[in-house]
Design a protein around this motif. Structure first.
Motif, mmCIF file in Angstrom:
data_model
loop_
_atom_site.group_PDB
_atom_site.id
_atom_site.type_symbol
_atom_site.label_atom_id
_atom_site.label_comp_id
_atom_site.label_asym_id
_atom_site.label_seq_id
_atom_site.Cartn_x
_atom_site.Cartn_y
_atom_site.Cartn_z
ATOM 1 N N LEU A 17 0.827 -1.205 0.000
ATOM 2 C CA LEU A 17 0.000 0.000 0.000
ATOM 3 C C LEU A 17 0.861 1.254 0.000
ATOM 4 O O LEU A 17 0.594 2.214 -0.723
ATOM 5 C CB LEU A 17 -0.921 0.004 1.225
ATOM 6 N N GLU A 61 2.559 1.596 -3.480
ATOM 7 C CA GLU A 61 1.672 2.033 -4.561
ATOM 8 C C GLU A 61 1.254 3.483 -4.366
ATOM 9 O O GLU A 61 1.059 4.218 -5.337
ATOM 10 C CB GLU A 61 0.435 1.141 -4.665
ATOM 11 N N THR A 62 1.106 3.913 -3.119
ATOM 12 C CA THR A 62 0.828 5.327 -2.866
ATOM 13 C C THR A 62 1.955 6.197 -3.396
ATOM 14 O O THR A 62 1.719 7.262 -3.990
ATOM 15 C CB THR A 62 0.637 5.567 -1.353
ATOM 16 N N VAL A 113 1.625 6.313 -7.334
ATOM 17 C CA VAL A 113 0.628 7.229 -7.895
ATOM 18 C C VAL A 113 1.002 8.682 -7.598
ATOM 19 O O VAL A 113 0.666 9.583 -8.384
ATOM 20 C CB VAL A 113 -0.785 6.906 -7.361
ATOM 21 N N LEU A 154 -3.304 5.373 5.187
ATOM 22 C CA LEU A 154 -3.629 4.352 4.195
ATOM 23 C C LEU A 154 -4.529 3.308 4.836
ATOM 24 O O LEU A 154 -4.246 2.808 5.929
ATOM 25 C CB LEU A 154 -2.353 3.699 3.654
ATOM 26 N N PRO A 208 -11.214 3.497 -8.788
ATOM 27 C CA PRO A 208 -9.889 4.133 -8.752
ATOM 28 C C PRO A 208 -9.792 5.438 -9.532
ATOM 29 O O PRO A 208 -8.922 6.253 -9.255
ATOM 30 C CB PRO A 208 -8.960 3.064 -9.369
ATOM 31 N N ARG A 231 -8.766 8.689 -2.546
ATOM 32 C CA ARG A 231 -8.859 7.919 -3.785
ATOM 33 C C ARG A 231 -8.605 6.449 -3.482
ATOM 34 O O ARG A 231 -8.022 6.096 -2.459
ATOM 35 C CB ARG A 231 -7.852 8.413 -4.827
ATOM 36 N N LYS A 232 -9.048 5.581 -4.384
ATOM 37 C CA LYS A 232 -8.803 4.149 -4.278
ATOM 38 C C LYS A 232 -7.566 3.805 -5.105
ATOM 39 O O LYS A 232 -7.401 4.291 -6.227
ATOM 40 C CB LYS A 232 -10.016 3.358 -4.772
ATOM 41 N N LEU A 233 -6.693 2.977 -4.556
ATOM 42 C CA LEU A 233 -5.506 2.538 -5.280
ATOM 43 C C LEU A 233 -5.895 1.455 -6.280
ATOM 44 O O LEU A 233 -6.601 0.509 -5.912
ATOM 45 C CB LEU A 233 -4.456 2.011 -4.311
ATOM 46 N N THR A 251 -3.626 -2.385 -5.296
ATOM 47 C CA THR A 251 -3.790 -2.999 -3.980
ATOM 48 C C THR A 251 -5.179 -2.806 -3.392
ATOM 49 O O THR A 251 -5.488 -3.373 -2.343
ATOM 50 C CB THR A 251 -2.757 -2.426 -2.998
ATOM 51 N N VAL A 288 -6.401 5.764 -0.123
ATOM 52 C CA VAL A 288 -5.494 6.825 0.312
ATOM 53 C C VAL A 288 -6.333 7.960 0.872
ATOM 54 O O VAL A 288 -7.186 8.517 0.180
ATOM 55 C CB VAL A 288 -4.631 7.346 -0.853
#
Length: 404
Positions: free
Chosen positions: A148, A151-152, A155, A209, A270, A327-329, A332, A336
């Motif tokens: 998580l 990936e944060t 993005v 997260l 997402p 927002r949605k990742l 994963t 966020v």
């Protein structure tokens, strides 16, 4: 003979063979798809015990920019020319409990203003003084918590180098912050810095997260909280979002909002960004500040010779605002929850047209539990006097200007 018995006895005549074939193909595709996804390695696979180059760097350096969002590059953007704009999402009148969220323009997912570099250096100093281990924490029992975090970071970097090419650029090993003159290594393992530390420094925002669990609950998996009060956030890791709001005594959350919030974020796509603003009061301008007026008054009342009262505290009172974005990742499937913090002296609100009157009407509409949660119950009357005074001054000036 019943209709169902007739169909059963004549099924081979009533349903064409191609239909059976099509159904079988669809079922096989679903089975193979699930097997493939379950065995596919994460693009952010991490090995904290060994040095290696992960797929994360390849994803950041080689992928198309912001694949899930329509972000427009601003090649001439200059944060030095952008005055600070504090969100004032305040509604006058009777209080209604809602999530109060709105759609966010993807171009505004992260914004910068004239305080960018000073806050960047201030964050660095806080991290060095407090220690990153107390600020950036991931759930050790959650094997996907680091994913998580990574990936944060993906993005975030993807957005920054796309939206603000004059401020950030990709390098062979990561990303370079041009104005700070610093490059961040996104390749070497183990991480020289926690991925959330890099995220919070580059974006100028704090992050929480959240894991979307299979049972429908939301649990905190990791935090990166530089400006978010001088408390130990490690106790929040692994807890349900509803439990945290309950422990924080957020009024009406459990009874009125918890189920809606959990359901909303589970279904959030997402490519949809949302935002909201929240405010409370504090004593002093420091962003990493837990001197709330009610607690502060309670503390100083025990000091010998103390002359601080709700009336005198107003001069040192600041309105603390969080500009929140969520927002949605895409990979994963975590959420966020990030926010940037602003602090404005109460008397400076006179420079904002119409805001003192709106704030006064807003506070008058708040029930006692909400005033307590915003830490201004003890000095609410004094705040209202200040707001009313500023509102009257603005209205007089506007009246006089209308005759010029």
């Amino acid at each position: 003979m019943g209709i169902f018995e007739f169909v059963a006895n004549n099924i081979y005549y009533t349903v064409p063979i191609p239909v059976y074939v099509a159904v079988l193909v669809v079922l096989l595709c679903q089975v193979f798809r699930r097997i493939f996804i379950s065995r596919r390695p994460s693009i952010m696979e991490s090995t904290p015990l060994a040095h290696k180059t992960s797929d994360l760097s390849h994803y950041i350096l080689k992928s198309d920019s912001c694949p899930a969002l329509q972000v427009t590059p601003d090649t001439t953007y200059s944060w030095r020319d952008k005055p600070q704009e504090v969100p004032r999402e305040i509604k006058p009148g009777k209080y209604f409990l809602t999530m109060n969220i709105r759609k966010l323009d993807p171009n505004d997912y992260i914004i910068f203003d004239e305080r960018f570099l000073s806050e960047y250096r201030e964050r660095q100093a806080i991290i060095e003084n407090v220690g990153p281990g107390k600020i950036f924490v991931a759930d050790p029992s959650d094997g996907g918590a680091l994913d998580l975090c990574e990936e944060t970071l993906v993005v975030t970097v993807d957005f920054l180098v796309t939206r603000y090419p004059s401020m950030f650029r990709k390098t062979e090993r990561g990303v370079f912050c041009i104005d700070a003159g610093e490059e961040y290594d996104l390749v070497t393992r183990p991480w020289s810095r926690h991925p959330l530390e890099i995220t919070c420094l580059l974006s100028g925002e704090d992050h929480i997260l959240i894991r979307c669990c299979d049972d429908g609950t939301l649990r905190v998996a990791a935090v990166g909280l530089v400006y978010s009060l001088n408390i130990d956030w490690r106790s929040f890791i692994g807890k349900e979002l509803g439990s945290i709001h309950k422990d924080a005594h957020v009024p009406f959350y459990e009874s009125a909002l918890q189920k809606s919030v959990d359901r909303y974020f589970q279904k959030l796509p997402p490519d949809k960004l949302i935002s909201r603003a929240n405010w409370l009061t504090q004593v002093g301008p420091e962003l990493r500040n837990d001197n709330f007026p009610d607690k502060y008054l309670e503390l100083v009342s025990t000091l010998p010779g103390n002359t601080i009262t709700p009336e005198t505290i107003v001069n040192d009172l600041y309105i603390r605002v969080e500009r929140q974005a969520m927002r949605k990742l895409p990979s994963t499937n975590g959420v966020v929850f990030k926010f940037r913090v602003y602090a404005t002296n109460i008397w400076d609100l006179e420079q904002e047209e119409g805001i003192p009157r709106r704030f006064a009407d807003h506070i008058r509409g708040l029930p006692e539990p909400i005033l307590r949660q915003k830490h201004c119950l003890e000095c609410a009357d004094c705040i209202l006097k200040a707001m009313d005074f500023m509102a009257e001054q603005q209205e007089k000036e506007k009246f006089m200007n209308s005759y010029d």
